[in-house]
Design an enzyme around this catalytic site. Structure first.
Site, PDB file in Angstrom:
ATOM      1  N   LYS A  13       0.826  -1.216   0.000  1.00  0.00           N
ATOM      2  CA  LYS A  13       0.000   0.000   0.000  1.00  0.00           C
ATOM      3  C   LYS A  13       0.861   1.268   0.000  1.00  0.00           C
ATOM      4  CE  LYS A  13      -2.160  -1.151   3.808  1.00  0.00           C
ATOM      5  NZ  LYS A  13      -1.419  -2.400   4.084  1.00  0.00           N
ATOM      6  N   ARG A  88      -9.290   0.625   9.299  1.00  0.00           N
ATOM      7  CA  ARG A  88      -8.875  -0.753   9.563  1.00  0.00           C
ATOM      8  C   ARG A  88      -9.898  -1.494  10.406  1.00  0.00           C
ATOM      9  NH1 ARG A  88      -2.891   0.387   9.103  1.00  0.00           N
ATOM     10  NH2 ARG A  88      -1.712  -1.491   9.504  1.00  0.00           N
ATOM     11  N   ARG A 127      11.448  -5.518   5.138  1.00  0.00           N
ATOM     12  CA  ARG A 127      11.186  -4.089   4.860  1.00  0.00           C
ATOM     13  C   ARG A 127      12.156  -3.192   5.632  1.00  0.00           C
ATOM     14  NH1 ARG A 127       5.213  -1.916   5.327  1.00  0.00           N
ATOM     15  NH2 ARG A 127       5.354  -2.734   7.437  1.00  0.00           N
ATOM     16  N   ARG A 160      11.789  -1.442  11.073  1.00  0.00           N
ATOM     17  CA  ARG A 160      10.784  -1.139  12.090  1.00  0.00           C
ATOM     18  C   ARG A 160      10.709  -2.262  13.108  1.00  0.00           C
ATOM     19  NH1 ARG A 160       5.508   0.348   8.549  1.00  0.00           N
ATOM     20  NH2 ARG A 160       4.536  -0.801  10.262  1.00  0.00           N
ATOM     21  N   ARG A 171       0.458  -9.061  13.262  1.00  0.00           N
ATOM     22  CA  ARG A 171      -0.262  -8.017  12.517  1.00  0.00           C
ATOM     23  C   ARG A 171      -1.158  -8.624  11.445  1.00  0.00           C
ATOM     24  NH1 ARG A 171       4.471  -4.882  10.584  1.00  0.00           N
ATOM     25  NH2 ARG A 171       3.008  -3.525   9.530  1.00  0.00           N
TER      26      ARG A 171
HETATM   27  P1  ADP Z   1       2.182  -1.914   3.215  1.00  0.00           P
HETATM   28  O1  ADP Z   1       2.190  -0.395   3.194  1.00  0.00           O
HETATM   29  O2  ADP Z   1       0.985  -2.483   2.512  1.00  0.00           O
HETATM   30  O3  ADP Z   1       2.352  -2.498   4.583  1.00  0.00           O
HETATM   31  P2  ADP Z   1       4.742  -1.626   1.828  1.00  0.00           P
HETATM   32  O4  ADP Z   1       4.398  -0.775   0.661  1.00  0.00           O
HETATM   33  O5  ADP Z   1       5.479  -0.974   2.947  1.00  0.00           O
HETATM   34  O6  ADP Z   1       3.423  -2.401   2.376  1.00  0.00           O
HETATM   35  O7  ADP Z   1       5.579  -2.866   1.272  1.00  0.00           O
HETATM   36  C1  ADP Z   1       6.083  -3.864   2.168  1.00  0.00           C
HETATM   37  C2  ADP Z   1       7.472  -4.309   1.701  1.00  0.00           C
HETATM   38  O8  ADP Z   1       7.339  -5.003   0.460  1.00  0.00           O
HETATM   39  C3  ADP Z   1       8.452  -3.171   1.465  1.00  0.00           C
HETATM   40  O9  ADP Z   1       9.729  -3.621   1.874  1.00  0.00           O
HETATM   41  C4  ADP Z   1       8.404  -2.945  -0.046  1.00  0.00           C
HETATM   42  O10 ADP Z   1       9.656  -2.471  -0.546  1.00  0.00           O
HETATM   43  C5  ADP Z   1       8.109  -4.357  -0.569  1.00  0.00           C
HETATM   44  N1  ADP Z   1       7.234  -4.369  -1.742  1.00  0.00           N
HETATM   45  C6  ADP Z   1       6.136  -3.576  -1.963  1.00  0.00           C
HETATM   46  N2  ADP Z   1       5.549  -3.890  -3.129  1.00  0.00           N
HETATM   47  C7  ADP Z   1       6.289  -4.915  -3.665  1.00  0.00           C
HETATM   48  C8  ADP Z   1       6.181  -5.700  -4.863  1.00  0.00           C
HETATM   49  N3  ADP Z   1       5.187  -5.510  -5.734  1.00  0.00           N
HETATM   50  N4  ADP Z   1       7.095  -6.663  -5.060  1.00  0.00           N
HETATM   51  C9  ADP Z   1       8.081  -6.892  -4.155  1.00  0.00           C
HETATM   52  N5  ADP Z   1       8.257  -6.187  -3.019  1.00  0.00           N
HETATM   53  C10 ADP Z   1       7.363  -5.222  -2.772  1.00  0.00           C
HETATM   54  P1  AMP Z   2       1.257   0.519   9.129  1.00  0.00           P
HETATM   55  O1  AMP Z   2       2.345   1.537   8.945  1.00  0.00           O
HETATM   56  O2  AMP Z   2       0.042   0.812   8.312  1.00  0.00           O
HETATM   57  O3  AMP Z   2       1.752  -0.884   8.976  1.00  0.00           O
HETATM   58  O4  AMP Z   2       0.787   0.674  10.643  1.00  0.00           O
HETATM   59  C1  AMP Z   2       1.682   0.446  11.707  1.00  0.00           C
HETATM   60  C2  AMP Z   2       0.919   0.338  13.016  1.00  0.00           C
HETATM   61  O5  AMP Z   2       0.242   1.581  13.309  1.00  0.00           O
HETATM   62  C3  AMP Z   2      -0.188  -0.715  13.055  1.00  0.00           C
HETATM   63  O6  AMP Z   2       0.307  -2.022  13.332  1.00  0.00           O
HETATM   64  C4  AMP Z   2      -1.053  -0.174  14.199  1.00  0.00           C
HETATM   65  O7  AMP Z   2      -0.473  -0.404  15.462  1.00  0.00           O
HETATM   66  C5  AMP Z   2      -1.007   1.330  13.938  1.00  0.00           C
HETATM   67  N1  AMP Z   2      -2.080   1.748  13.007  1.00  0.00           N
HETATM   68  C6  AMP Z   2      -1.927   2.251  11.752  1.00  0.00           C
HETATM   69  N2  AMP Z   2      -3.116   2.534  11.208  1.00  0.00           N
HETATM   70  C7  AMP Z   2      -4.056   2.180  12.111  1.00  0.00           C
HETATM   71  C8  AMP Z   2      -5.482   2.189  12.116  1.00  0.00           C
HETATM   72  N3  AMP Z   2      -6.190   2.635  11.061  1.00  0.00           N
HETATM   73  N4  AMP Z   2      -6.113   1.763  13.238  1.00  0.00           N
HETATM   74  C9  AMP Z   2      -5.430   1.347  14.314  1.00  0.00           C
HETATM   75  N5  AMP Z   2      -4.096   1.271  14.361  1.00  0.00           N
HETATM   76  C10 AMP Z   2      -3.398   1.687  13.277  1.00  0.00           C
END
Ligand code: ADP
Ligand code: AMP
Length: 226
Positions: A13, A88, A127, A160, A171
């Site tokens: 995302k 969420r 990540r 992270r 998660r």
């Molecule tokens: P989200 O925001 O949904 O939690 P991220 O965008 O942070 O996910 O992506 C999670 C991890 O996967 C990051 O390390 C990113 O670089 C990697 N990633 C994202 N999209 C792809 C893809 N299409 N193919 C491979 N790796 C990806």
């Molecule tokens: P993310 O960066 O989206 O993976 O979010 C990291 C963490 O932030 C999550 O695991 C939750 O602890 C908190 N968080 C982010 N968005 C929300 C949401 N919409 N509702 C509740 N907790 C959230």
């Protein structure tokens, strides 16, 4: 245009949102980034949210909704926003609906990015995140050009605390139990658009662009009117 990016942690995302928001000239609002900024600055909200974020649990709805609504009321969100990681829970989705309707606005669509669990876990555990601008990288799939430094701003890149295998697994469980019901909620509202997240990041972006263009061209659906 107001859009939601829905999907499990690790679906891509954040990766997609940065580029898509730029293309659509709307503001990217990521609830996770807002929490991490507050935690980093040691604000009262950050202090209350930290334990939940560290454990991979959801921050309570009242805190989360207040934080995101405040962000949405800022001038750069007046004409649209790309919400990433929010809503969420059902309570958050209903709060968002109410807020938008109250402001005479509506969601144009919910982009649901899907990927298999094993792919999600591998992505999360590898990540890397910039401590300054929150750009994301991956140890294997997308490493920064200079190890440990963000390509975009030169900030320090770190793993992270909630991206360990154990917390990532937790998660995902939280996603299954609390966030997945939103899929049917938005499908029923005629807003859900499914996107294959299990392909290269550029292909995901192309699919998103095609589907957002279709949303812009589509007339307002009956389900949304109901
Ligand atoms: P989200 O925001 O949904 O939690 P991220 O965008 O942070 O996910 O992506 C999670 C991890 O996967 C990051 O390390 C990113 O670089 C990697 N990633 C994202 N999209 C792809 C893809 N299409 N193919 C491979 N790796 C990806
Ligand atoms: P993310 O960066 O989206 O993976 O979010 C990291 C963490 O932030 C999550 O695991 C939750 O602890 C908190 N968080 C982010 N968005 C929300 C949401 N919409 N509702 C509740 N907790 C959230």
């Amino acid at each position: 245009m107001y859009l939601v990016l829905l999907g499990p942690p690790g679906a891509g995302k954040g990766t997609q949102a940065v580029k898509l928001a730029e293309r659509l000239s709307i503001t990217h609002v990521a609830s996770g980034d807002l929490f991490r900024e507050n935690i980093g600055r040691g604000t009262p909200l950050g202090r209350r949210a930290k334990a939940y974020v560290d454990q991979g649990a959801l921050v309570p709805d009242d805190l989360t909704v207040a934080m995101v609504m405040e962000r949405l009321h800022q001038p750069d969100c007046r004409d649209g926003a790309l919400l990433d990681g929010f809503p969420r829970t059902m309570a958050q989705a209903q709060a968002l609906d109410q807020e938008l309707v109250g402001d005479g606005k509506r969601l144009a669509g919910v982009l649901y990015i899907k990927a298999p669990d094993q792919v999600l876990l591998t992505r999360l555990a590898g990540r890397l995140t910039c401590s300054n601008c929150q750009a994301t990288y991956h140890q294997t799939f997308h490493p920064p050009r200079v190890a440990g430094r963000c390509d975009r701003c030169g900030g320090r890149v770190y793993q992270r605390e909630d991206d360990t295998w154990e917390t990532a697994r937790r998660r995902l469980q939280v996603y299954f139990s609390q966030t997945m019901p939103l899929i049917e909620y938005y499908r029923h509202a005629g807003l859900l658009v499914e996107v294959n997240g299990d392909q290269g990041a550029e292909s995901v972006q192309e699919e998103l662009v095609v589907k957002v263009n279709a949303l812009e061209a589509a007339p307002f659906s009956e389900a949304q009117d109901a």
